[in-house]
Design a protein around this motif. Structure first.
Motif, short mmCIF file in Angstrom:
data_model
loop_
_atom_site.label_atom_id
_atom_site.label_comp_id
_atom_site.label_asym_id
_atom_site.label_seq_id
_atom_site.Cartn_x
_atom_site.Cartn_y
_atom_site.Cartn_z
N TYR A 92 0.85 -1.18 0.00
CA TYR A 92 0.00 0.00 0.00
C TYR A 92 0.89 1.24 0.00
O TYR A 92 1.73 1.41 0.89
CB TYR A 92 -0.90 0.02 1.24
N ALA A 93 0.70 2.09 -0.99
CA ALA A 93 1.44 3.35 -1.07
C ALA A 93 0.52 4.49 -0.63
O ALA A 93 -0.38 4.87 -1.37
CB ALA A 93 1.94 3.58 -2.49
N PHE A 94 0.73 4.99 0.59
CA PHE A 94 -0.07 6.08 1.13
C PHE A 94 0.61 7.42 0.87
O PHE A 94 1.83 7.55 1.01
CB PHE A 94 -0.22 5.96 2.66
N ASP A 95 -0.18 8.43 0.55
CA ASP A 95 0.32 9.80 0.54
C ASP A 95 -0.86 10.75 0.60
O ASP A 95 -1.98 10.40 0.17
CB ASP A 95 1.17 10.10 -0.70
N VAL A 96 -0.60 11.95 1.12
CA VAL A 96 -1.67 12.94 1.24
C VAL A 96 -1.86 13.74 -0.05
O VAL A 96 -2.84 14.47 -0.18
CB VAL A 96 -1.41 13.92 2.41
N LEU A 97 -0.96 13.59 -1.01
CA LEU A 97 -1.06 14.32 -2.27
C LEU A 97 -1.25 13.35 -3.43
O LEU A 97 -0.35 12.57 -3.75
CB LEU A 97 0.19 15.17 -2.51
#
Length: 416
Positions: free
Chosen positions: A250-255
């Protein structure tokens, strides 16, 4: 000889970079797009001059006797091969001859530490307190040198020696990196993105120090892994390859825009085990529904970036809210830790040199999370065949010692 317009162009671009929060490389791209009349050599001259001024700003201001950016640019040129006469012929009306004389007669060792180190006062004082004067100066001098081009071979598609041979055939010979078992290095900047080797997904450009972070995680096939602050996904790609394109990353990021840049990289790498997830914050519902289900988490936390000054010298001249950063780091670490199964592993990492963002964060976390313990970095490095010795439990990389960007990483495991 520099044309008059280029002296002013360099000063104009330098002003934009120092006056705005946009990173220097993006500022340059925008500037050159709006100045299409500038040829390749002119753009190269301006870019090299501006990066040089960013690296050596304190020293150049001292030589110039001025903080005016046109004078700073002139001082850079005068200390990098240009004569006073040549500069005067470009139309410069400052005291070029006085600058040359100051540079010739000045003993750098008599200058205040921050000027010798080409650092802002706040960063110079922190590094002195943390490392002592001699090592802090050696570190600063290394940070003020341009970085090499490091590449990570995509082991799904090629072995390191195969990629090295292919690049050499295309006219880009490389040496192997000393620490990363999948790393290659070129000492000079070169258009490696145009190679067939790159287009076929045989490598990604990634600092050698950054390559070691995924190795610290030691992901296994078929596991569920989270890259909590994935950005454009350089470490996500490495994790996916180490898992042999199995399991789920899972690759999480806010952008969302940052994650969009990961899509073509995944296609090129031949990876299909990655899920990109845009989150609003570290307590997003999409994060919470994975609590207690994850085998491993990488937290490459947002930080001051002080370890990357070789590549991003503009960072040191920007205002940094350290209190806000450390609060964010603590919150992200706590939220990421909640994702782990019993026996799960978390790697907390930054590209910061500062104790406040590294050891202090981990100490506070362990004080309130007794269910976690530290796994010594040396044990992991031996298993991963990385010939590095570390004196403490954490991985601490420094450019003057390891020829990488500055990185800190510590491995935490949840008790069974």
């Amino acid at each position: 000889m520099a044309k008059p317009i280029l002296l002013h162009s360099a000063a104009e671009l330098l002003q934009r970079i120092l006056g705005e929060k946009i990173p220097a490389d993006r500022q340059m791209e925008g500037y050159f797009r709006t100045h299409r009349d500038m040829g390749v050599r002119d753009r190269g001259f301006v870019a090299e001059t501006v990066y040089g001024c960013l690296r050596e700003r304190r020293w150049l201001e001292h030589i110039a006797g001025s903080a005016l950016l046109l004078d700073v640019v002139a001082a850079y040129l005068l200390t990098h091969g240009y004569s006073a006469r040549a500069l005067e012929e470009t139309g410069f009306r400052g005291d070029a001859r006085g600058m040359v004389e100051r540079a010739r007669t000045l003993d750098k060792t008599t200058l205040p530490f921050a000027i010798q180190a080409n650092l802002p006062d706040w960063l110079a004082e922190r590094l002195r307190a943390q490392f002592g004067d001699a090592e802090a100066l050696a570190l600063a001098l290394a940070l003020n040198q341009p970085a090499p081009v490091d590449m990570r071979v995509n082991t799904l598609k090629a072995k390191r020696d195969e990629a090295q041979a292919r690049l050499a055939q295309e006219g880009f010979p490389c040496e192997v990196t000393p620490w990363s078992p999948s790393g290659l290095r070129r000492r000079d900047r070169a258009p490696v993105f145009k190679t067939h080797c790159f287009k076929e997904g045989l490598f990604e450009v990634q600092d050698e120090g950054s390559q070691l972070l995924a190795l610290m995680l030691e992901p296994r096939r078929q596991e569920m892994v989270v890259d909590f602050c994935a950005g454009a996904g350089g470490k996500t790609l490495h994790i996916g390859a180490l898992m042999a394109n199995t399991g789920t990353v899972y690759a999480f990021d806010v952008l969302a825009k940052r994650l969009e840049k990961l899509k073509p990289r995944l296609r090129r790498a031949g990876l299909n085990n990655v899920r990109m997830v845009t989150i609003s914050h570290e307590r997003d519902a999409r994060v919470q529904r994975l609590e207690g289900k994850i085998d491993r988490v990488l937290v490459d936390a947002p930080c001051s970036g002080t370890g990357t000054l070789r590549r991003n010298p503009d960072i040191k001249w920007r205002d940094i809210n350290l209190a806000e950063l450390t609060d964010t780091q603590q919150r992200i670490l706590a939220a990421a830790a909640g994702l782990l199964k019993p026996g799960g592993r978390l790697v907390y990492a930054t590209c910061s040199l500062l104790k406040e963002e590294n050891e202090d964060i981990v100490e506070k976390f362990l004080a309130t999370h007794p269910e976690f313990h530290v796994v010594p970095a040396s044990e992991i490095l031996v298993r991963r065949h990385v010939p590095l010795s570390m004196t403490g439990d954490a991985l601490r990389l420094l450019p003057h010692l390891h020829q990488t960007d500055g990185f800190y990483a510590v491995t935490l495991e949840r008790k069974q």
